[in-house]
Motif scaffolding. Sequence first.
Motif, PDB file in Angstrom:
ATOM      1  N   ALA A 158       0.818  -1.275  -0.036  1.00 30.51           N
ATOM      2  CA  ALA A 158       0.042  -0.108   0.237  1.00 30.51           C
ATOM      3  C   ALA A 158       0.928   1.291  -0.046  1.00 30.51           C
ATOM      4  O   ALA A 158       0.590   2.289  -0.551  1.00 30.51           O
ATOM      5  N   PHE A 159       1.854   1.037   0.632  1.00 29.17           N
ATOM      6  CA  PHE A 159       2.754   2.393   0.764  1.00 29.17           C
ATOM      7  C   PHE A 159       3.448   2.507  -0.652  1.00 29.17           C
ATOM      8  O   PHE A 159       3.511   3.826  -0.881  1.00 29.17           O
ATOM      9  N   ILE A 160       3.970   1.502  -1.243  1.00 25.51           N
ATOM     10  CA  ILE A 160       4.596   1.583  -2.479  1.00 25.51           C
ATOM     11  C   ILE A 160       3.575   2.476  -3.580  1.00 25.51           C
ATOM     12  O   ILE A 160       3.972   3.353  -4.129  1.00 25.51           O
ATOM     13  N   ALA A 161       2.385   2.006  -3.484  1.00 28.03           N
ATOM     14  CA  ALA A 161       1.151   2.588  -4.122  1.00 28.03           C
ATOM     15  C   ALA A 161       1.000   4.139  -3.874  1.00 28.03           C
ATOM     16  O   ALA A 161       0.946   4.961  -4.927  1.00 28.03           O
ATOM     17  N   LEU A 162       1.032   4.216  -2.612  1.00 28.51           N
ATOM     18  CA  LEU A 162       0.932   5.736  -2.226  1.00 28.51           C
ATOM     19  C   LEU A 162       1.891   6.387  -2.677  1.00 28.51           C
ATOM     20  O   LEU A 162       1.857   7.827  -2.821  1.00 28.51           O
ATOM     21  N   LEU A 163       3.128   5.951  -2.706  1.00 32.01           N
ATOM     22  CA  LEU A 163       4.429   6.798  -2.757  1.00 32.01           C
ATOM     23  C   LEU A 163       4.558   6.793  -4.472  1.00 32.01           C
ATOM     24  O   LEU A 163       4.995   8.283  -4.991  1.00 32.01           O
ATOM     25  N   ILE A 222      11.968  13.436   3.407  1.00 34.81           N
ATOM     26  CA  ILE A 222      12.809  11.960   4.007  1.00 34.81           C
ATOM     27  C   ILE A 222      12.349  11.615   5.514  1.00 34.81           C
ATOM     28  O   ILE A 222      11.880  10.354   5.606  1.00 34.81           O
ATOM     29  N   THR A 223      12.080  12.727   6.267  1.00 33.28           N
ATOM     30  CA  THR A 223      11.776  12.260   7.506  1.00 33.28           C
ATOM     31  C   THR A 223      10.296  11.696   7.926  1.00 33.28           C
ATOM     32  O   THR A 223      10.106  10.761   8.521  1.00 33.28           O
ATOM     33  N   SER A 224       9.536  12.233   6.872  1.00 30.42           N
ATOM     34  CA  SER A 224       8.110  11.585   7.034  1.00 30.42           C
ATOM     35  C   SER A 224       7.965  10.206   6.207  1.00 30.42           C
ATOM     36  O   SER A 224       7.062   9.848   6.795  1.00 30.42           O
ATOM     37  N   LEU A 225       8.707  10.334   5.340  1.00 24.32           N
ATOM     38  CA  LEU A 225       8.562   8.900   4.558  1.00 24.32           C
ATOM     39  C   LEU A 225       9.065   7.804   5.522  1.00 24.32           C
ATOM     40  O   LEU A 225       8.430   6.916   5.846  1.00 24.32           O
ATOM     41  N   TYR A 226      10.209   8.127   6.394  1.00 20.60           N
ATOM     42  CA  TYR A 226      10.596   7.300   7.344  1.00 20.60           C
ATOM     43  C   TYR A 226       9.701   7.077   8.581  1.00 20.60           C
ATOM     44  O   TYR A 226       9.378   5.809   9.099  1.00 20.60           O
ATOM     45  N   ALA A 227       9.105   8.065   8.889  1.00 26.95           N
ATOM     46  CA  ALA A 227       8.053   8.063  10.119  1.00 26.95           C
ATOM     47  C   ALA A 227       6.817   7.273   9.495  1.00 26.95           C
ATOM     48  O   ALA A 227       6.364   6.397  10.591  1.00 26.95           O
ATOM     49  N   PHE A 228       6.567   7.376   8.465  1.00 27.63           N
ATOM     50  CA  PHE A 228       5.388   6.810   7.922  1.00 27.63           C
ATOM     51  C   PHE A 228       5.425   5.092   7.768  1.00 27.63           C
ATOM     52  O   PHE A 228       4.730   4.410   8.109  1.00 27.63           O
ATOM     53  N   SER A 229       6.702   4.821   7.145  1.00 21.68           N
ATOM     54  CA  SER A 229       7.089   3.333   7.114  1.00 21.68           C
ATOM     55  C   SER A 229       7.307   2.685   8.343  1.00 21.68           C
ATOM     56  O   SER A 229       7.116   1.633   8.550  1.00 21.68           O
ATOM     57  N   ALA A 288      14.136   2.094   7.878  1.00 20.54           N
ATOM     58  CA  ALA A 288      15.221   2.557   7.455  1.00 20.54           C
ATOM     59  C   ALA A 288      15.699   2.016   6.096  1.00 20.54           C
ATOM     60  O   ALA A 288      16.135   2.669   5.075  1.00 20.54           O
ATOM     61  N   ALA A 289      15.768   0.512   5.942  1.00 20.03           N
ATOM     62  CA  ALA A 289      16.212  -0.135   4.902  1.00 20.03           C
ATOM     63  C   ALA A 289      15.160   0.066   3.638  1.00 20.03           C
ATOM     64  O   ALA A 289      15.733   0.331   2.558  1.00 20.03           O
ATOM     65  N   PHE A 290      13.937   0.202   3.905  1.00 24.30           N
ATOM     66  CA  PHE A 290      12.876   0.348   2.994  1.00 24.30           C
ATOM     67  C   PHE A 290      12.920   1.958   2.425  1.00 24.30           C
ATOM     68  O   PHE A 290      12.968   2.000   1.178  1.00 24.30           O
ATOM     69  N   VAL A 291      13.239   3.174   3.352  1.00 25.66           N
ATOM     70  CA  VAL A 291      13.473   4.248   2.954  1.00 25.66           C
ATOM     71  C   VAL A 291      14.590   4.265   1.998  1.00 25.66           C
ATOM     72  O   VAL A 291      14.822   4.955   0.813  1.00 25.66           O
TER      73      VAL A 291
END
Length: 830
Positions: free
Chosen positions: A251-256, A394-401, A412-415
């Motif tokens: 879902a996150f990839i779709a959103l991204l 970047i911080t928001s992406l990390y927090a969401f993941s 961290a690995a995903f981001v």
Amino acid sequence: MAWRDAKASKVRLLLFMASIILGIAAVVSIQLFSENLKDNIQRQSKVLMGADFIIDSRDEPTERAQAIIDSLNPDAREVNFVSMIAFPKNGGTKLVRVRGLDGDFPFYGKLTTIPSSAAASYQELGGALVDATLMLQYNIKAGDSIKVGEITLPITGALKSIPGSNAMSSSVAPPVVIPYRYVAKTELLQFGSRKEYQFFYKAPTADLDALENRIEPMLDLEKADLDTHTSTSRRLGRRYDNVGKFLNLVAFIALLLGCVGIASSVNIYIKEKLKAVAVLKCMGATRRQSFLIFLIQISGIGIIGGLIGTLIGVGLQELFPYILKDFLPFDVEIHISMQPLIMGVLLGLFMSVLFALLPLMRTWYVSPLEVLRIGGAPMEKPKKARLIILLIIITSLYAFSFWLLKDWQYAAAFVIGVLVTFAILAAVAVLCMKIVKALFPKWADFTVRQSLLNLFRPNNQTLVLIVAIGLGTFLISTLYFTKDILLSKTSVGASTENANLIALDVQSAQLTETMTTFTDNDLQILDNIPLVTMRMHNIKGRTINAILQDSTRSIRGWLLNHEFRTTYRENLIASEELTQGNWISNHTTKDPIPISISDNLAQDGKLAIGDRVVFNVQGVLMETVVGSIRKVDWGQMQLNFSIVFPKGVLEQAPQFNVLTTYVPDEARSAKLQSELVAKFPNVSIIDLRQVYTIIEDILQKVTWIINFMAFFSIITGIIVLIGSVRNSKYQRVKESVLLRTLGAKNKQILRISALEYLFLGLLGSLVGVLLALVSSLLLAILVFKEPFVPSAVPFLVFLPGISLLVLAIGLSNIQGVLRSSPLEVLRREV
């Protein structure tokens, strides 16, 4: 102003909105389903187990364990084991799990049978409950009989469900329930038989956590285990947490991807609005006002897109119970909670604004002089502001993941992986522009030069489109390559060199006659493998009981109570590779026996070459030393062992055998099974072709689920691709009109656009496929630990398919220019 401008650009803004809708729908649907799943597990934990707590043992309980069990007054008991059964009506045979029950189990939930009265009457009538699907397969009805070992019982009814079972476990060994009092009469529990004793308790008011803390350590010492419905709930929750993490990532990839679509589309959109912003500033508009005009537009898109995506997500989550029904031990009841709904709308707003900030910042810094400037000095680049926004993204992406995965390392690995993919695609785009500019073919004809100029001159769309095209292709290709890796793990050879039928638990007294049955059916015995059961008694000078009582131990608990089935032979087999030490084929001295252990056993037991281990072999202590460590491919469909002894040691130990053969067709397999079950009911037969069919069915369902989940990301990627390419038309309209005014023919304009979009499509999709190839190779090596043989489909289908899609959209962009006069086009665009 925001409203007026939005009305004039409504088609383009709708494309922006489409990019975010499916991503939000995926997040909301998966979040809602995850919440429902957790609630159902908590509510139904007693029904899943059928009792408040269970004590189980892999062997007959020791005297001390039995005393603990009796002191708690069990309300029901069971012994279960895997065995062959036969249907006298038609001679059919099948590997099943026999469950001998005594008492009013289950206490929660129910045995669902046809007829329903059979669940209550089978104990009194002395009948059997047989899996309903199995009865359909063999055309068996209630009233027929079933042969279990040495006894024949009437079939009281068809078993539809029993607490704790699901479609997957039942497909391999369907359950057959018989009264406990008949288990001994079957004569199936012989030396080496795998069985499990379970004792069920109904204690609704008991403090299960306190009971677990007090009783569990004592049972551990006696090689038994206590399991409460609360611990089962926690364990199931952890198991499906992993499923939830996978779904959340999809879902996150779709959103991204949707956010990338927003960023790329807004970037193109704002470029064209800079002149208008400069005019507004000439008329007295402040930076803040001009910035807010477009921020309000993007915020509106985010809220509306989030709302539509949330409504779609609510509908989609109703599909998950149907999709995952074969993987869940219960039916999931769906209800709607407010948190994911509110989160969907807010997420649409937040992500839209966040990813639009970088292009929006250009409105803040645009100079009023842009009205007069024609190809003058570039406007001021807000480097500090851009850096701050990038850090926020970047911080928001990390927090969401992190919120989705609940693990900082995975997040961290995903981001980092996302950033690396973006960086590679962007670097390829920049490098491409520099190479084309440096090696520009001045000798080429006009249309070729014009299309190549479009790649690097001002208002080029190379960076935006290569990133969007590359990401979509990367995702689709990675999914395809990964599916191939998963399916390759189930390959079973169909040659006579590979066994496809295995006879288990052949006792020593039965060995000669069993081998004769094989040869009488013209079947060659490929393997005759002796098995000796044993347990660890002492590891590196410490007894197992002492290790069990040590709360700081680093040795994994499973091997301390495990009953190992070991073998002895002279050679390594195809699924093994020696990694440390020396292979010893024979041992005749009185020194400690050199054994070979698997690498996973060495890791879990903290064992190295030269370490001493004492085994209890049916009451006899045997001292051994680790002589070698093997890497074992457990994925191969053949008998593999954690511990292998050399020849000359275990030949006289109590043992049983496993025989393997190759059966060319189903008819001969059925004939052999019928003869063996008639002669030796304790012998279990596994037809690997049936097992492979089951595995293939499971993997097809898993593949379907993966593809269904990826659907969100793939469709979003295509929408982003269409939106990005479609919006790029506004950068080319005026140029195409100018070319027509100067005398260019429609054919020339078409060729210029075709060459530009074909180049962008080919480069973007090629880089995407190559990145997918590298990532899939890393997955195969690091995660699946499988050899990777890449499929040609992404190169032969995805690469040309996506390139042609980009070309088609690009050419559709200029159709209006070709069909109308230059003046009409300019008026329409204004």
